[in-house]
Design a protein around this motif. Sequence first.
Motif, short mmCIF file in Angstrom:
data_model
loop_
_atom_site.label_atom_id
_atom_site.label_comp_id
_atom_site.label_asym_id
_atom_site.label_seq_id
_atom_site.Cartn_x
_atom_site.Cartn_y
_atom_site.Cartn_z
N PRO A 20 0.28 -1.07 0.09
CA PRO A 20 0.09 -0.10 0.00
C PRO A 20 0.99 1.85 -0.23
CG PRO A 20 -0.92 -1.44 1.33
CD PRO A 20 0.01 -2.19 1.33
N ASP A 21 2.08 1.01 0.22
CA ASP A 21 3.13 2.87 0.70
C ASP A 21 3.26 2.66 -0.57
OD1 ASP A 21 5.14 0.46 0.24
OD2 ASP A 21 5.37 1.31 2.17
N GLY A 22 2.82 2.10 -2.05
CA GLY A 22 3.53 2.30 -3.15
C GLY A 22 5.16 1.06 -3.06
N GLY A 23 5.72 0.70 -2.60
CA GLY A 23 6.13 -0.03 -3.15
C GLY A 23 6.50 -0.99 -3.00
N TYR A 24 7.89 -2.42 -3.39
CA TYR A 24 7.19 -3.99 -3.63
C TYR A 24 8.08 -4.23 -2.50
CZ TYR A 24 6.04 -2.17 -8.07
OH TYR A 24 5.24 -1.63 -8.98
N SER A 33 10.05 -3.25 1.08
CA SER A 33 11.39 -3.16 0.47
C SER A 33 12.03 -2.16 0.18
CB SER A 33 11.47 -4.39 0.94
OG SER A 33 13.09 -4.74 0.62
N PRO A 34 13.01 -1.66 0.23
CA PRO A 34 13.45 -0.87 -0.92
C PRO A 34 14.90 -1.36 -1.94
CG PRO A 34 14.52 -0.23 1.41
CD PRO A 34 14.06 -1.50 1.63
N HIS A 35 15.71 -2.50 -1.38
CA HIS A 35 15.68 -3.49 -2.08
C HIS A 35 14.69 -4.02 -3.32
CE1 HIS A 35 17.94 -3.61 1.20
NE2 HIS A 35 19.04 -3.33 0.31
N ASP A 36 13.74 -4.93 -2.70
CA ASP A 36 12.89 -5.70 -3.19
C ASP A 36 11.65 -4.92 -4.61
OD1 ASP A 36 12.91 -7.82 -2.06
OD2 ASP A 36 11.13 -7.74 -1.33
N THR A 37 11.47 -3.27 -4.05
CA THR A 37 11.40 -1.78 -5.30
C THR A 37 12.48 -1.80 -6.21
OG1 THR A 37 10.18 -1.48 -3.57
CG2 THR A 37 10.86 0.23 -5.15
N PHE A 38 14.09 -2.24 -5.92
CA PHE A 38 15.20 -1.34 -6.54
C PHE A 38 14.88 -2.48 -7.88
CE2 PHE A 38 18.67 -2.59 -8.19
CZ PHE A 38 19.78 -1.61 -8.49
#
Length: 42
Positions: A20-24, A33-38
């Motif tokens: 929901p926060d737009g990341g993955y 997670s910043p790593h998964d979003t990357f």
Amino acid sequence: MLSPAWSERIAQYVESCRTPDGGYFFARIPPGSPHDTFYFER
């Protein structure tokens, strides 16, 4: 080359990992997670 059916399944999987926060996050729980979003945004 991927078939259209496989491409669609991959796209559905990626979208199912969006939090929901737009990341993955592969675990599919917030926060993203910043790593998964990357990896997804590359």
